[in-house]
Write an enzyme that holds these catalytic residues in place. Structure first.
Site, short mmCIF file in Angstrom:
data_model
loop_
_atom_site.label_atom_id
_atom_site.label_comp_id
_atom_site.label_asym_id
_atom_site.label_seq_id
_atom_site.Cartn_x
_atom_site.Cartn_y
_atom_site.Cartn_z
N ASP A 9 -3.05 6.94 9.25
CA ASP A 9 -2.29 5.70 9.34
C ASP A 9 -3.29 4.55 9.44
O ASP A 9 -4.03 4.46 10.42
CB ASP A 9 -1.41 5.77 10.60
CG ASP A 9 -0.40 4.64 10.67
OD1 ASP A 9 -0.52 3.68 9.89
OD2 ASP A 9 0.50 4.72 11.53
N ASP A 103 0.10 2.50 3.28
CA ASP A 103 -0.96 2.63 4.29
C ASP A 103 -0.88 3.92 5.12
O ASP A 103 -1.44 3.98 6.20
CB ASP A 103 -0.95 1.41 5.22
CG ASP A 103 0.32 1.32 6.04
OD1 ASP A 103 1.29 2.02 5.71
OD2 ASP A 103 0.34 0.55 7.02
N GLU A 104 -0.19 4.91 4.60
CA GLU A 104 -0.07 6.18 5.33
C GLU A 104 -0.11 7.36 4.37
O GLU A 104 0.44 7.28 3.28
CB GLU A 104 1.27 6.27 6.07
CG GLU A 104 1.37 5.43 7.32
CD GLU A 104 2.71 5.65 8.01
OE1 GLU A 104 3.14 6.81 8.11
OE2 GLU A 104 3.32 4.66 8.40
#
Length: 408
Positions: A9, A103-104
């Site tokens: 993350d 973003d993960e």
DNA sequence: TCTGGGGTCCTAGGACCC
DNA sequence: TCTGGGGTCCTAGGACCC
């Protein structure tokens, strides 16, 4: 077989990228916002979070909490580019990388442990390479499944590395509020609280039959979640199910009421939807029009088309038909157009000259827009809007080239 | 200067068919 | 003089995720 899953993350991703690309922003409270008038906080830097700035916050509220807050309009292209680089870097450690959002990501490193010694080692390598190459930090969770890996990555931010070992799961979950689990939102948490269930420990021991009665099929999954069980696989982009709908929506800069004005925005939205559908190589048969009134009440109307469609004009006309079937009760603040019931598009040679001409014109316009950005070329009726629709960003967007799109 | 945008999945009711 | 019943499609809305 016991799996080893990583969840990675990126910390305050959009804001951190901005701070990297502009040194003047480093160490300062920064918030990334949408590029339109009516927007919210998309991401706050850790300096801004110290003032209580959060995702979803309204700008006036954020400025009250932190008068020195630096607001930066989102630069979607930049984030997408950085994200793609990070994903590729992760793919050095396993082909089983699931892009969960911009973003993960989840990584199944079960098969890579021999090569890289341990999951912690892989996490360390990924973290240090992301730091070295992009100047960004991330939090990593290591666990036997995705549910727990995601939980683990949340436990230490920023720059964390947390492992939940198989024999530690029960202890970790016993007093954990159910809302901490990915998949249990506010509503479900409230409903569970009314049943006297507050922690994962309680959820895991709760009778499944009662959960099923209250939550339907979701009840079964809730029971498993309470015990930290999640058998869902990490899906690489090739394994991901194909896109099921394509849509765009926008909050208007001011509320509008006139049909002509609404129609103009619908044309713009239909053009965005159509171009993306064509890029994916799909057609669709259902068009959905979404409206949000000035008072924020939101509703949608959908209509099945006689055939599969993909041209912007066809999508536009369908949306317009729906609009004309409605009696608007209030001024409109948001419009959305979505195409669903998607199918791989069959490309047959058009029978008629007129159609052939139209196809090649569409393809040419798409080509220019792909290369030079949204709305480089557009129907003349959209000209006054030029630039307005070009920087829409969304954390859920897949990085370029990462999304599994099977072109027929 | 009141509250973004892109998705997935599930539910529930009605139409329609056999 | 009703009260079958399953399957599928369609529609609208809601919960959830980032």
């Amino acid at each position: 077989m016991e799996r080893t899953i990583l969840h990675i993350d990126m910390n305050a991703f959009f804001a951190a990228v901005e701070q990297q690309s502009n040194p003047a922003l480093r160490g300062r409270p920064v918030a990334v916002i949408g590029s339109r008038q009516r927007t919210i906080i998309l991401t706050a830097s850790y300096e801004a979070r110290a003032y209580g700035i959060k995702t979803g916050m309204m700008l006036h509220e954020a400025r009250q909490k932190c008068p020195d807050l630096i607001l930066v309009p989102a630069n979607n292209r930049l984030y997408t580019h950085v994200s793609s680089g990070i994903i590729r870097l992760m793919q050095d450690y396993t082909p089983q990388v699931e892009v969960f959002s911009i973003d993960e990501a989840f990584l199944d490193v079960t098969g890579s442990l021999n090569v890289f010694t341990s999951a912690e080692r892989i996490a360390y390598l990924i973290k240090s390479r992301i730091k070295a190459r992009f100047g960004l930090t991330c939090s990593v969770g290591i666990a036997p499944n995705k549910l727990l890996a995601k939980l683990a990555s949340e436990m230490k931010k920023p720059d964390g590395l947390t492992r939940i070992a198989a024999d530690d799961v029960a202890r970790v979950l016993e007093n954990l509020p159910v809302g901490e689990l990915c998949g249990i939102g506010r509503r479900t948490q409230e409903k569970l609280a009314r049943l006297g269930v507050h922690t994962c420990g309680e959820l895991g021991r709760f009778p499944v039959a009662v959960l099923r009665a209250h939550f339907g099929v979701v009840g079964e999954r809730l029971a498993l979640m309470g015990r930290g069980i999640d058998g869902s696989p990490v899906l690489s982009p090739e394994q991901e199910p194909e896109v099921k709908t394509v849509g765009h929506g926008m909050t208007l800069e001011r509320d509008i009421s006139s049909r002509e004005e609404i129609a103009r925005f619908l044309l713009q939205l239909a053009e965005m939807v159509g171009r993306r559908a064509r890029r994916y190589g799909v057609s669709g048969q259902t068009v959905t029009l979404t409206l949000r009134y000035a008072d924020f009440s939101t509703f949608s109307r959908q209509r099945v088309q006689p055939q599969q469609i993909w041209r912007s004009e066809e999508i536009y006309h369908a949306a317009l038909q729906i609009l004309d079937s409605l009696l608007l009760a209030q001024p409109v603040r948001l419009l959305g157009v979505r195409l669903s019931q998607l199918q791989p598009r069959e490309r047959q040679i058009p029978l008629f000259d007129e159609e052939r001409r139209r196809e090649s014109l569409t393809a040419a316009l798409d080509g220019v827009n792909e290369r030079y950005g949204e709305f480089s070329v557009m129907p003349a009726s959209l000209l006054p809007l030029k630039g307005k629709g070009s920087h829409v960003i969304s954390p859920a967007w897949r990085p370029e080239g990462i999304r599994n799109v099977k072109v027929s």
